[in-house]
Write a protein that holds these residues in place. Sequence first.
Motif, PDB file in Angstrom:
ATOM      1  N   UNK A  60      11.553   4.305 164.963  1.00 30.73           N
ATOM      2  CA  UNK A  60      12.683   5.303 165.286  1.00 30.73           C
ATOM      3  C   UNK A  60      12.798   6.382 164.320  1.00 30.73           C
ATOM      4  N   UNK A  61      12.830   6.006 163.295  1.00 30.25           N
ATOM      5  CA  UNK A  61      13.046   7.087 162.138  1.00 30.25           C
ATOM      6  C   UNK A  61      12.212   8.378 162.103  1.00 30.25           C
ATOM      7  N   UNK A  62      10.640   7.815 162.557  1.00 27.51           N
ATOM      8  CA  UNK A  62       9.746   8.902 162.622  1.00 27.51           C
ATOM      9  C   UNK A  62      10.224   9.876 163.837  1.00 27.51           C
ATOM     10  N   UNK A  63      10.700   9.212 165.073  1.00 32.25           N
ATOM     11  CA  UNK A  63      11.038   9.943 166.071  1.00 32.25           C
ATOM     12  C   UNK A  63      12.334  11.134 165.517  1.00 32.25           C
ATOM     13  N   UNK A  64      13.036  10.727 164.692  1.00 30.09           N
ATOM     14  CA  UNK A  64      14.132  11.518 164.435  1.00 30.09           C
ATOM     15  C   UNK A  64      13.878  12.284 163.424  1.00 30.09           C
ATOM     16  N   UNK A  65      12.752  12.224 162.603  1.00 30.75           N
ATOM     17  CA  UNK A  65      12.290  13.485 161.704  1.00 30.75           C
ATOM     18  C   UNK A  65      11.799  12.917 160.523  1.00 30.75           C
ATOM     19  N   UNK A  66      11.705  11.823 160.161  1.00 33.82           N
ATOM     20  CA  UNK A  66      11.343  11.188 159.006  1.00 33.82           C
ATOM     21  C   UNK A  66       9.910  11.513 158.850  1.00 33.82           C
ATOM     22  N   UNK A  67       9.569  11.912 157.626  1.00 38.20           N
ATOM     23  CA  UNK A  67       8.185  12.016 157.023  1.00 38.20           C
ATOM     24  C   UNK A  67       7.155  11.078 156.850  1.00 38.20           C
ATOM     25  N   UNK A  68       8.104  10.233 155.937  1.00 37.79           N
ATOM     26  CA  UNK A  68       7.571   9.217 155.276  1.00 37.79           C
ATOM     27  C   UNK A  68       8.450   7.834 155.570  1.00 37.79           C
ATOM     28  N   UNK A  69       7.929   6.868 155.692  1.00 41.90           N
ATOM     29  CA  UNK A  69       8.875   5.675 155.875  1.00 41.90           C
ATOM     30  C   UNK A  69       8.461   4.486 154.999  1.00 41.90           C
ATOM     31  N   UNK A  70       9.603   3.796 154.379  1.00 35.83           N
ATOM     32  CA  UNK A  70       9.482   2.902 153.324  1.00 35.83           C
ATOM     33  C   UNK A  70      10.098   1.510 153.820  1.00 35.83           C
ATOM     34  N   UNK A  71       9.395   0.498 153.885  1.00 36.27           N
ATOM     35  CA  UNK A  71       9.993  -1.015 154.119  1.00 36.27           C
ATOM     36  C   UNK A  71      10.371  -1.668 152.810  1.00 36.27           C
ATOM     37  N   UNK A  72      11.812  -1.810 152.620  1.00 35.88           N
ATOM     38  CA  UNK A  72      12.134  -2.041 151.157  1.00 35.88           C
ATOM     39  C   UNK A  72      11.522  -3.727 151.187  1.00 35.88           C
ATOM     40  N   UNK A  73      11.316  -4.265 152.190  1.00 38.95           N
ATOM     41  CA  UNK A  73      10.769  -5.698 152.213  1.00 38.95           C
ATOM     42  C   UNK A  73       9.384  -5.666 151.603  1.00 38.95           C
ATOM     43  N   UNK A  74       8.551  -4.509 151.796  1.00 43.43           N
ATOM     44  CA  UNK A  74       7.345  -4.615 151.480  1.00 43.43           C
ATOM     45  C   UNK A  74       6.664  -4.023 149.870  1.00 43.43           C
ATOM     46  N   UNK A  75       7.914  -3.206 149.518  1.00 45.86           N
ATOM     47  CA  UNK A  75       7.308  -2.693 148.331  1.00 45.86           C
ATOM     48  C   UNK A  75       8.711  -2.111 147.476  1.00 45.86           C
ATOM     49  N   UNK A  76       8.597  -1.700 146.338  1.00 44.56           N
ATOM     50  CA  UNK A  76       9.899  -1.215 145.537  1.00 44.56           C
ATOM     51  C   UNK A  76      10.061   0.123 145.981  1.00 44.56           C
ATOM     52  N   UNK A  77      11.141   0.448 146.596  1.00 45.06           N
ATOM     53  CA  UNK A  77      11.295   1.867 147.076  1.00 45.06           C
ATOM     54  C   UNK A  77      11.694   2.739 145.912  1.00 45.06           C
ATOM     55  N   UNK A  78      12.110   2.305 145.021  1.00 41.40           N
ATOM     56  CA  UNK A  78      12.474   3.488 143.962  1.00 41.40           C
ATOM     57  C   UNK A  78      11.080   3.868 143.446  1.00 41.40           C
ATOM     58  N   UNK A  79      10.314   2.917 142.983  1.00 41.79           N
ATOM     59  CA  UNK A  79       9.016   3.219 142.303  1.00 41.79           C
ATOM     60  C   UNK A  79       8.308   3.954 143.251  1.00 41.79           C
ATOM     61  N   UNK A  80       8.312   3.816 144.677  1.00 42.87           N
ATOM     62  CA  UNK A  80       7.494   4.503 145.312  1.00 42.87           C
ATOM     63  C   UNK A  80       8.134   5.794 145.603  1.00 42.87           C
ATOM     64  N   UNK A  81       9.229   5.925 145.694  1.00 49.13           N
ATOM     65  CA  UNK A  81      10.026   7.347 145.794  1.00 49.13           C
ATOM     66  C   UNK A  81       9.494   8.184 144.593  1.00 49.13           C
ATOM     67  N   UNK A  82       9.527   7.579 143.520  1.00 49.40           N
ATOM     68  CA  UNK A  82       9.266   8.374 142.263  1.00 49.40           C
ATOM     69  C   UNK A  82       7.769   8.764 142.229  1.00 49.40           C
ATOM     70  N   UNK A  83       6.882   7.845 142.788  1.00 46.75           N
ATOM     71  CA  UNK A  83       5.580   8.114 142.906  1.00 46.75           C
ATOM     72  C   UNK A  83       5.269   9.273 143.876  1.00 46.75           C
ATOM     73  N   UNK A  84       5.869   9.236 144.838  1.00 52.04           N
ATOM     74  CA  UNK A  84       5.892  10.438 146.047  1.00 52.04           C
ATOM     75  C   UNK A  84       6.298  11.636 145.503  1.00 52.04           C
TER      76      UNK A  84
END
Lengths: 365, 365, 365, 365
Positions: free
Chosen positions: A223-247
Amino acid sequence: MPAMMKAAVFVEPGRIEVVDKPIPDVGPNDALIRITTTTICGTDVHILKGEYPVEKGLTVGHEPVGVIEKLGSAVKGYREGQRVIAGAICPNFNSYAAQDGVPSQDGSYLAASGRCGCHGYKLTAGWRFGNLIDGTQAEYVLVPDAEGNLAPVPDGLSDEQVLMCPDIMSTGFVGAENANIRIGDTVAVIAQGPIGLCATAGARLKGATTIIAIDGNDERLAVAKRMGADVTLNFRKLDVVEEVLKLTGGRGVDSAIEALGLQTTFEQALRMLKPGGTLSSLGVYSEDLRIPLGPFGAGLGDHKINTALCPGGKERMRRLMAVIESGRVDLSPLVTHTRKLEDIAEAYDLFMHQRDGVLKIAIKP
Amino acid sequence: MPAMMKAAVFVEPGRIEVVDKPIPDVGPNDALIRITTTTICGTDVHILKGEYPVEKGLTVGHEPVGVIEKLGSAVKGYREGQRVIAGAICPNFNSYAAQDGVPSQDGSYLAASGRCGCHGYKLTAGWRFGNLIDGTQAEYVLVPDAEGNLAPVPDGLSDEQVLMCPDIMSTGFVGAENANIRIGDTVAVIAQGPIGLCATAGARLKGATTIIAIDGNDERLAVAKRMGADVTLNFRKLDVVEEVLKLTGGRGVDSAIEALGLQTTFEQALRMLKPGGTLSSLGVYSEDLRIPLGPFGAGLGDHKINTALCPGGKERMRRLMAVIESGRVDLSPLVTHTRKLEDIAEAYDLFMHQRDGVLKIAIKP
Amino acid sequence: MPAMMKAAVFVEPGRIEVVDKPIPDVGPNDALIRITTTTICGTDVHILKGEYPVEKGLTVGHEPVGVIEKLGSAVKGYREGQRVIAGAICPNFNSYAAQDGVPSQDGSYLAASGRCGCHGYKLTAGWRFGNLIDGTQAEYVLVPDAEGNLAPVPDGLSDEQVLMCPDIMSTGFVGAENANIRIGDTVAVIAQGPIGLCATAGARLKGATTIIAIDGNDERLAVAKRMGADVTLNFRKLDVVEEVLKLTGGRGVDSAIEALGLQTTFEQALRMLKPGGTLSSLGVYSEDLRIPLGPFGAGLGDHKINTALCPGGKERMRRLMAVIESGRVDLSPLVTHTRKLEDIAEAYDLFMHQRDGVLKIAIKP
Amino acid sequence: MPAMMKAAVFVEPGRIEVVDKPIPDVGPNDALIRITTTTICGTDVHILKGEYPVEKGLTVGHEPVGVIEKLGSAVKGYREGQRVIAGAICPNFNSYAAQDGVPSQDGSYLAASGRCGCHGYKLTAGWRFGNLIDGTQAEYVLVPDAEGNLAPVPDGLSDEQVLMCPDIMSTGFVGAENANIRIGDTVAVIAQGPIGLCATAGARLKGATTIIAIDGNDERLAVAKRMGADVTLNFRKLDVVEEVLKLTGGRGVDSAIEALGLQTTFEQALRMLKPGGTLSSLGVYSEDLRIPLGPFGAGLGDHKINTALCPGGKERMRRLMAVIESGRVDLSPLVTHTRKLEDIAEAYDLFMHQRDGVLKIAIKP
């Protein structure tokens, strides 16, 4: 007009029931609204559980869509029979707080530490429906300071289309408005419940061009994608802070919007925030918040942390409905279910257990 | 020009010593300044104690007043022999951070939580003198990015009059500038060390008409009065939160400026802050900060929390010196002592033990 | 690298010609860029006609897309061979003006009325390419203050995609950024040339939900729709002020963006503006501007009038390219033609006579 | 309470007379104030002369200081017998305009150019006293929307001390507040009548450290010094634009506040303004305003032009009285004369001919 109405009231922790209540009298600055649609909010669940205290017998709910049944003698600019909404927060715009730029805080107060600790504080006093006065999960609701709070619904918008305006949309959007977003910004929105989804939509409207939506639920991320998100991250699947710093190439996000109210999410927001960035907090916290020293730069990070209580008032509602009308944002994916007022107990149960992909439930008196 | 100079360097925790060092070469965008006056800052004390790590052999100090000895070949707009100051924070104004509105954060970086926790963060990287490069407690200092950082001292201002501009005054003032002060506001400034005193002066300049200065030292509170405080409160003698709420009729202050860096002072600031108010934090904290739930309104108080690292640059310095020149603010009461560079060890001792009513010490190479 | 290059220079009013010129030397803070694509701007036409005076022999043009051929010895953060753009306005970020928040005005100056009237003023001094120094319609251009002005082009973006960033997009967007747009606003954009089209796209990015685009050319209005306009009005077919007042129920627009530079368009902007609204002016006027008393409320209308010169700098360029990269805005419809540098005389002719639906022409050295 | 009262009414151009009128009835949201002191404003002179049209028989005046005689049934937060003031501009804070951030424009409207030209505009509709409803030069005045507009006078402040708050001080201060003043700024205030003098005091409160006050009257310039001016310039004795450019080393002022309403003063403001600076206009113009092309940078000067109508409301009044109470500003030099209501014709004559060093006259019913 009958003398009595049905209303969902708080009976005791664990019990909200539909009872008969007298339809209230209409004072000179009030308006009586016949509710056609309302909904249940996370706060109502806290009330049901007894986690947020309200008076026994109070009608709950704070998201009104309906028709003006009766106008107070001094209320100008409306007519009976008109379709209207009102904000969940219904301020007195004649108050010092409103004229000082924070209408939602009208009636809030402070108490010194010595007296009774944190219970001496009340910082949500502009929130009256279902908190200080009878709310909207009923056949009728009395709107105080009606001239400042009633917002006519444009023809062509359904109840469902405007049902998010009083609370969820106004709250989510203020999260984006408070985030100091500039064109071309990268913004993270942490948690994609109804408010987070609206914050995502709001961030897009404010010009963010890389919106990173974070949640633990893939359906909500869709649903977030439909609302305008460009990237979605599932915190159950990865370390979101690391991922955002990478991105962001180590740069961090320009703004992080916290939309849940946990230590973890607040901390994630801070850890992914660029030096000089803004943390816009929407969550309702349930315990003291800890700011970790490092990501806070020991207080030298040029950070801004902003919090907000849902803005109300007829001009705010007018603008939000203009957004809906423009088609820029479509919140219909958020209204996933419909129930009758008499079935509200079941609706609470469905909502609080997040069964069946529920986001928000339209309640029809 | 000689080849060698005297410089106070960090030797090991507990030891800062004056040694001989080569006078540095001047690159195209540098300027070599002959220091005529500098001073010691609280941060230098942290370095001395080993609490804030710097490289061994680094010249300490970050508050330069002096004369241009030699200009880099590409530096325009100055002449050798000119009296100048430079900010404690000496940003590269060509950096992304500077163009993004936070020059002080040029060079700062984030690191993900997983790597090394809080030590992975560096949010003070615009601070170069005595931190990343040789500092000002020396006969000469090399100013990088000189064209953006050198600020000519107006004739008629003494070294002592402008000695606070590079750090203390810029920091104290940004505390007031970040506090969203409007004409007629009530502002509390918590802690009246040199920075807090400057924040008090800054709050007055921004239009606050009731300034409440708080400290535990009556001498400092007396100086606070001279800086513009309307009311002074000694936290050793009364409950300052209670007192502020009493003084404001329960309304709370419009803004609270924290100028120390302790859990207690941060918390006092929040507890006395009106709903919708701004907490401007200047302190350098040494441990995680806790935000108490009640005064924070569980995140619904419409609060703003702003932090800052001392702004630098020639335009900032020009403005601060204009304030001094106008006579609106007289910071001379802050320079209480004078010492020679060779006596700097004793000066550190005097400063860190706050003996003899010391506020700031002018160091003369 | 050869010693000589081709460059389009101003010869005399009516004549811009491609000539041979020496490739310039590279100072410590410069960068030499090999131009791969540039374009012609309305201002260049004024130069061609002799309406805007530049020195004879000056290379014209100010919109560079290219490759770093040679870096100055003191320029950090880039490598030779890197694809870059630079803003049309190339400020010195070490200047007082830049640190004071208006980098585009670095070098601007005032002169008293007595001396030489309006010709004593120069308020565009941050604009150097093709104005004060050799410009971009050439095989090579020397970029001054390169560290602050060179912006690497992300892989995957073509020259044509970023060609509008240096000037048209930055200018159009600042028109929207200066317009105080809030979510749900109604915004009029008057004139839909390349800058007006970008202002329309910018207004959408800032959260306007009713964008009224005005022009006299239906083709341009059709492009405006693609850029985000909700309503288009052709001033040749109706009274646009009347129409806007009708569309807004007499309320007027929250903001009006003027993107042409005529008395008529400025006045329309003011006449359709709500009391308390913002008029954001982008046009380059060619005569004194008259503010009509009535729509101005005799000076009591709580109006804001903001003007701007195109913002430059690497951070600005980075953000604009991020917008393009995100796909939020597609400016490719603006680049309607391509010509070789040697055919630039014909390209000027095509552009100034607005033949063949031309909006912008890519020039390829 | 008697049934009739004395009131100064507009009879015809050239005649304002004291007549007997019925004391008005008090509706639920009104308050009846017994006037103890009021004053005459420049606008009243325009009304007297017939230059600003009001209905015949209307009570003039808009600056009330008095005592609550009777409260409407729905007005909360006050008691009869309380000393109060109300703003000259008395907005309905429940209006869209107020919630949209411009309460003074509540009731203002636009009309299209085609209909009736500039006379179709009304941009001062929040101004009701002595304009749309009976005013304050009377024994009693009825305050509409009383809960948002009545401001209790702190004990210890005399009528004379607060008499400037409703209009002159609020207007002069908003001129400073709209001028984007930062600490260390140089600000010019053009014209030192009562409003200009308050703008001078306001500029000082906002942190300007070089305030240049300009007028043609040396007595007023002497008062300007007391209000905070650092430099005073008499336009009858020198070319003030030249002089300001000299004083600022050719840099121009950061902000210029126009406080008169003439083409000449507006133009001076623009000519002495730095590129990127703010022109804050307070004057009431009486003809179309011309913006000269050169000083306007042909629209490329990054200028901001802001206008304002006097802010009202109880929070505004509370703040202004807090300023007076703090002693930061002493406006008592502005009240130069006192007259009885019955002698108001003579008072108008004195005031409009600026005899006897008159600045403002206290009128006592």
